[in-house]
Design a protein around this motif. Structure first.
Motif, PDB file in Angstrom:
ATOM      1  N   UNK B  11     -25.060  36.667  15.064  1.00 42.82           N
ATOM      2  CA  UNK B  11     -24.363  35.279  15.255  1.00 42.82           C
ATOM      3  C   UNK B  11     -24.056  34.876  13.648  1.00 42.82           C
ATOM      4  N   UNK B  12     -23.235  34.013  13.905  1.00 46.21           N
ATOM      5  CA  UNK B  12     -22.630  33.047  12.462  1.00 46.21           C
ATOM      6  C   UNK B  12     -22.625  31.904  12.619  1.00 46.21           C
ATOM      7  N   UNK B  13     -23.490  31.233  11.736  1.00 48.36           N
ATOM      8  CA  UNK B  13     -23.572  29.673  11.476  1.00 48.36           C
ATOM      9  C   UNK B  13     -22.928  29.243  10.388  1.00 48.36           C
ATOM     10  N   UNK B  14     -21.739  28.072  10.304  1.00 53.85           N
ATOM     11  CA  UNK B  14     -21.505  27.619   9.136  1.00 53.85           C
ATOM     12  C   UNK B  14     -21.764  26.130   9.198  1.00 53.85           C
ATOM     13  N   UNK B  15     -22.154  25.645   7.923  1.00 54.14           N
ATOM     14  CA  UNK B  15     -22.479  24.074   7.759  1.00 54.14           C
ATOM     15  C   UNK B  15     -21.848  23.799   6.416  1.00 54.14           C
ATOM     16  N   UNK B  16     -21.527  22.717   6.085  1.00 49.66           N
ATOM     17  CA  UNK B  16     -20.761  22.136   4.739  1.00 49.66           C
ATOM     18  C   UNK B  16     -21.718  20.931   4.446  1.00 49.66           C
ATOM     19  N   UNK B  17     -22.226  20.962   3.374  1.00 44.02           N
ATOM     20  CA  UNK B  17     -22.895  19.970   2.716  1.00 44.02           C
ATOM     21  C   UNK B  17     -22.482  19.117   1.374  1.00 44.02           C
ATOM     22  N   UNK B  18     -22.670  18.132   1.258  1.00 42.92           N
ATOM     23  CA  UNK B  18     -22.214  17.221   0.115  1.00 42.92           C
ATOM     24  C   UNK B  18     -22.532  17.876  -1.272  1.00 42.92           C
ATOM     25  N   UNK B 109     -20.643  28.882  -0.684  1.00 43.72           N
ATOM     26  CA  UNK B 109     -19.355  28.997  -1.302  1.00 43.72           C
ATOM     27  C   UNK B 109     -18.991  27.494  -1.680  1.00 43.72           C
ATOM     28  N   UNK B 110     -18.492  27.246  -2.894  1.00 42.72           N
ATOM     29  CA  UNK B 110     -18.127  26.096  -3.140  1.00 42.72           C
ATOM     30  C   UNK B 110     -16.815  25.359  -2.064  1.00 42.72           C
ATOM     31  N   UNK B 111     -16.983  24.185  -1.920  1.00 41.85           N
ATOM     32  CA  UNK B 111     -16.270  23.510  -0.787  1.00 41.85           C
ATOM     33  C   UNK B 111     -15.902  22.162  -1.466  1.00 41.85           C
ATOM     34  N   UNK B 112     -14.872  21.900  -2.286  1.00 42.03           N
ATOM     35  CA  UNK B 112     -14.564  20.756  -2.934  1.00 42.03           C
ATOM     36  C   UNK B 112     -15.848  20.523  -3.879  1.00 42.03           C
ATOM     37  N   UNK B 113     -16.563  19.402  -3.852  1.00 43.25           N
ATOM     38  CA  UNK B 113     -17.638  19.144  -4.470  1.00 43.25           C
ATOM     39  C   UNK B 113     -18.924  19.687  -4.045  1.00 43.25           C
ATOM     40  N   UNK B 114     -18.719  20.056  -2.708  1.00 44.60           N
ATOM     41  CA  UNK B 114     -20.062  20.370  -2.265  1.00 44.60           C
ATOM     42  C   UNK B 114     -20.229  22.071  -1.708  1.00 44.60           C
ATOM     43  N   UNK B 115     -20.840  22.283  -0.797  1.00 42.17           N
ATOM     44  CA  UNK B 115     -20.947  23.632  -0.536  1.00 42.17           C
ATOM     45  C   UNK B 115     -20.771  23.959   1.090  1.00 42.17           C
ATOM     46  N   UNK B 116     -20.119  25.113   1.133  1.00 40.41           N
ATOM     47  CA  UNK B 116     -20.035  25.802   2.540  1.00 40.41           C
ATOM     48  C   UNK B 116     -21.230  26.753   2.494  1.00 40.41           C
TER      49      UNK B 116
END
Lengths: 152, 152
Positions: B11-18, B109-116
């Motif tokens: 399985x794969x889970x994704x979460x984005x953090x600030x 992975x960088x996502x804007x100023x946050x992290x995926x």
């Protein structure tokens, strides 16, 4: 841009051997027997072999291919059920390049007087390394070599 | 005698953090921070959390939930790319029964100023003691706890 990537994949192979599960298991657990079949192709030369067959124990197999590339297999045993199951995780390196990490499950079930072996590899190939099916082909060859060992 | 069985699943889970990747990565690399979101929690008693965050290093967790059976997590680190990737194999054991062996990839992975954060788990669930739905749910809770730790 780092060029980092991780590509996940799974394959399963089965073989039926004309040898009892205890004997097939010994071909994996006894380092002297395993050294006869868990080897590279004819133009491959052994550099290092070490094996500590217990849960938490490590194994290393390093050899030089005909091309000059040094391949290194580094493994740790995660689960061992005598005569029935072996689970290990392992790294493969080509020279200093870390190409993959895999989880391998070997299951042994009685089939008549023989054994059905099922190996499942759940792997992740790293940083653009293109396996193109070679891991599965290599595993087929190893299972053939195990079969030859069991017919000795 | 235990009836042996293995169920393989991914399985794969994704979460984005600030928080930026370096901070999210540090929540895995720094044992004092990791302990807060990974092993501590309401109702959990932590008996041991030790390890070495380096390639080839082991990490041991021993804990109980509300005074229940001893639960063990034994982890081996296979790949660490600072701020980008962590790959480890681990087993879970409850009492005397090993319930799973897994290979887990975390990608930052960088996502804007946050992290995926992408979590991919390739698991072998053993002898009917565990299943992929429960494991996916468990990691979902941990990734939420990680989010709270990043805000504190």
């Amino acid at each position: 841009m780092s060029g980092r990537s991780a590509t996940h994949g799974t394959f399963t192979l089965e073989r039926v051997y004309d040898a009892a599960p205890a004997r097939v298991f010994r071909a994996w657990s006894d380092v002297a027997i395993k050294a006869r079949w868990f080897v590279g192709p004819a133009d491959w030369h052994l550099i290092e072999r070490a094996m500590d067959f217990r849960v938490g124990g490590k194994e290393r197999l390093r050899g030089r291919k005909g091309s000059g590339v040094v391949s290194t297999f580094d493994s740790v045993y995660l689960d061992i059920v005598a005569g029935e199951r072996i689970i290990y995780s392992y790294d493969m390196r080509l020279d200093d390049r870390h190409i993959s990490v895999s989880l391998a499950t070997v299951e042994l079930k009685p089939e008549g007087a023989g054994t059905r072996l099922t190996i499942t590899e759940q792997g992740v190939f790293l940083d653009g390394y293109d396996d193109a099916g070679s891991r599965e082909r290599g595993t087929r060859i190893l299972l053939d070599q195990l079969g030859a060992e069991l017919r000795r | 005698m235990t009836e042996r069985s293995v169920t393989h699943a991914t399985f794969t889970l994704e979460q984005t953090y600030d928080a930026p990747p370096a901070k999210v990565f540090n929540a895995f690399a720094d044992p004092a921070i990791k302990r807060r979101w990974y092993v501590e929690g309401e109702g959990w008693q932590v008996e041991e959390f030790t390890g070495e965050f380096k390639v080839g290093g082991y990490e041991r967790s021993r804990f109980r939930f509300r005074g229940g059976e001893l639960i063990r997590n034994d982890t081996t680190y296979h790949d660490i790319v600072p701020n980008e990737r962590i790959i480890f194999a681990y087993t879970m054991t409850i009492g005397e029964n090993r319930i799973s062996a897994s290979l887990t990839t975390f990608e930052f992975k960088p996502a804007g100023a946050g992290t995926k954060l992408i979590c991919t788990e390739q698991g072998a669930f053993l002898d009917g003691y565990d299943n992929v739905e429960a494991r996916e749910g468990g990691w979902g809770h941990l990734l939420e706890a990680l989010g709270r730790a990043l805000q504190s």
